[in-house]
Design a protein around this motif. Sequence first.
Motif, PDB file in Angstrom:
ATOM      1  N   MET A   1     143.925 153.465 144.714  1.00  0.00           N
ATOM      2  CA  MET A   1     143.792 152.233 143.976  1.00  0.00           C
ATOM      3  C   MET A   1     144.791 151.223 144.522  1.00  0.00           C
ATOM      4  O   MET A   1     145.970 151.512 144.649  1.00  0.00           O
ATOM      5  N   GLU A   2     144.271 150.077 144.893  1.00  0.00           N
ATOM      6  CA  GLU A   2     145.088 149.009 145.447  1.00  0.00           C
ATOM      7  C   GLU A   2     144.722 147.686 144.795  1.00  0.00           C
ATOM      8  O   GLU A   2     143.696 147.578 144.126  1.00  0.00           O
ATOM      9  N   PHE A   3     145.544 146.687 145.020  1.00  0.00           N
ATOM     10  CA  PHE A   3     145.320 145.363 144.453  1.00  0.00           C
ATOM     11  C   PHE A   3     144.002 144.786 144.957  1.00  0.00           C
ATOM     12  O   PHE A   3     143.266 144.151 144.199  1.00  0.00           O
ATOM     13  N   LYS A   4     143.685 145.059 146.215  1.00  0.00           N
ATOM     14  CA  LYS A   4     142.437 144.559 146.796  1.00  0.00           C
ATOM     15  C   LYS A   4     141.229 145.103 146.027  1.00  0.00           C
ATOM     16  O   LYS A   4     140.283 144.376 145.732  1.00  0.00           O
ATOM     17  N   TYR A  28     152.399 136.693 133.984  1.00  0.00           N
ATOM     18  CA  TYR A  28     151.562 136.603 135.174  1.00  0.00           C
ATOM     19  C   TYR A  28     152.379 136.932 136.416  1.00  0.00           C
ATOM     20  O   TYR A  28     151.935 137.695 137.276  1.00  0.00           O
ATOM     21  N   GLN A  29     153.579 136.355 136.501  1.00  0.00           N
ATOM     22  CA  GLN A  29     154.423 136.554 137.682  1.00  0.00           C
ATOM     23  C   GLN A  29     154.787 138.023 137.856  1.00  0.00           C
ATOM     24  O   GLN A  29     154.748 138.549 138.963  1.00  0.00           O
ATOM     25  N   TYR A  30     155.143 138.689 136.768  1.00  0.00           N
ATOM     26  CA  TYR A  30     155.515 140.101 136.832  1.00  0.00           C
ATOM     27  C   TYR A  30     154.337 140.948 137.306  1.00  0.00           C
ATOM     28  O   TYR A  30     154.470 141.776 138.207  1.00  0.00           O
ATOM     29  N   LEU A  31     153.177 140.744 136.704  1.00  0.00           N
ATOM     30  CA  LEU A  31     152.016 141.553 137.053  1.00  0.00           C
ATOM     31  C   LEU A  31     151.554 141.283 138.487  1.00  0.00           C
ATOM     32  O   LEU A  31     151.246 142.209 139.224  1.00  0.00           O
ATOM     33  N   ASN A  39     152.208 148.606 143.034  1.00  0.00           N
ATOM     34  CA  ASN A  39     152.867 149.446 142.033  1.00  0.00           C
ATOM     35  C   ASN A  39     151.765 150.228 141.302  1.00  0.00           C
ATOM     36  O   ASN A  39     150.982 149.673 140.537  1.00  0.00           O
ATOM     37  N   LYS A  40     151.699 151.524 141.559  1.00  0.00           N
ATOM     38  CA  LYS A  40     150.611 152.357 141.039  1.00  0.00           C
ATOM     39  C   LYS A  40     150.552 152.378 139.514  1.00  0.00           C
ATOM     40  O   LYS A  40     149.480 152.387 138.928  1.00  0.00           O
ATOM     41  N   LYS A  41     151.705 152.371 138.864  1.00  0.00           N
ATOM     42  CA  LYS A  41     151.738 152.419 137.407  1.00  0.00           C
ATOM     43  C   LYS A  41     151.099 151.163 136.802  1.00  0.00           C
ATOM     44  O   LYS A  41     150.263 151.257 135.906  1.00  0.00           O
ATOM     45  N   VAL A  42     151.468 150.007 137.313  1.00  0.00           N
ATOM     46  CA  VAL A  42     150.933 148.746 136.806  1.00  0.00           C
ATOM     47  C   VAL A  42     149.443 148.641 137.132  1.00  0.00           C
ATOM     48  O   VAL A  42     148.636 148.254 136.282  1.00  0.00           O
ATOM     49  N   LEU A  43     149.066 149.001 138.349  1.00  0.00           N
ATOM     50  CA  LEU A  43     147.658 148.939 138.730  1.00  0.00           C
ATOM     51  C   LEU A  43     146.802 149.846 137.851  1.00  0.00           C
ATOM     52  O   LEU A  43     145.709 149.454 137.431  1.00  0.00           O
ATOM     53  N   LYS A  44     147.304 151.029 137.540  1.00  0.00           N
ATOM     54  CA  LYS A  44     146.559 151.960 136.696  1.00  0.00           C
ATOM     55  C   LYS A  44     146.345 151.369 135.307  1.00  0.00           C
ATOM     56  O   LYS A  44     145.249 151.455 134.752  1.00  0.00           O
ATOM     57  N   GLN A  45     147.380 150.746 134.761  1.00  0.00           N
ATOM     58  CA  GLN A  45     147.266 150.136 133.440  1.00  0.00           C
ATOM     59  C   GLN A  45     146.254 148.992 133.448  1.00  0.00           C
ATOM     60  O   GLN A  45     145.462 148.849 132.513  1.00  0.00           O
ATOM     61  N   LEU A  46     146.246 148.203 134.506  1.00  0.00           N
ATOM     62  CA  LEU A  46     145.292 147.093 134.588  1.00  0.00           C
ATOM     63  C   LEU A  46     143.869 147.602 134.786  1.00  0.00           C
ATOM     64  O   LEU A  46     142.927 147.021 134.238  1.00  0.00           O
ATOM     65  N   ILE A  49     142.580 148.563 131.381  1.00  0.00           N
ATOM     66  CA  ILE A  49     142.188 147.382 130.608  1.00  0.00           C
ATOM     67  C   ILE A  49     140.855 146.847 131.124  1.00  0.00           C
ATOM     68  O   ILE A  49     139.973 146.487 130.343  1.00  0.00           O
ATOM     69  N   LEU A  50     140.699 146.806 132.431  1.00  0.00           N
ATOM     70  CA  LEU A  50     139.473 146.292 133.036  1.00  0.00           C
ATOM     71  C   LEU A  50     138.277 147.146 132.671  1.00  0.00           C
ATOM     72  O   LEU A  50     137.189 146.634 132.409  1.00  0.00           O
ATOM     73  N   ASN A  51     138.444 148.452 132.616  1.00  0.00           N
ATOM     74  CA  ASN A  51     137.328 149.331 132.259  1.00  0.00           C
ATOM     75  C   ASN A  51     136.909 149.192 130.813  1.00  0.00           C
ATOM     76  O   ASN A  51     135.783 149.490 130.470  1.00  0.00           O
ATOM     77  N   LYS A  52     137.805 148.729 129.948  1.00  0.00           N
ATOM     78  CA  LYS A  52     137.478 148.523 128.538  1.00  0.00           C
ATOM     79  C   LYS A  52     136.685 147.242 128.327  1.00  0.00           C
ATOM     80  O   LYS A  52     135.992 147.109 127.339  1.00  0.00           O
ATOM     81  N   LYS A  53     136.786 146.302 129.255  1.00  0.00           N
ATOM     82  CA  LYS A  53     136.098 145.011 129.111  1.00  0.00           C
ATOM     83  C   LYS A  53     134.673 145.099 129.532  1.00  0.00           C
ATOM     84  O   LYS A  53     134.246 145.837 130.317  1.00  0.00           O
TER      85      LYS A  53
END
Length: 53
Positions: A1-4, A28-31, A39-46, A49-53
């Motif tokens: 999982m990557e930002f791309k 926004y800046q932090y994320l 950052n794998k932890k942040v990407l996983k959390q996002l 959230i995306l899968n719930k939408k």
Amino acid sequence: MEFKELKIKLIEKNLKFIDLVKADGRSYQYLHKNCRENNKKVLKQLYEILNKK
């Protein structure tokens, strides 16, 4: 999982990064900084959230 990959999923769901930021509640800046650094932890959390939408 990557930002791309996250960006591609956002496009597929017709959402913007700011929509994830609002749902997450952190700045926004932090994320964005942590996502660019893959950052794998942040990407996983996002992804969760995306899968719930």
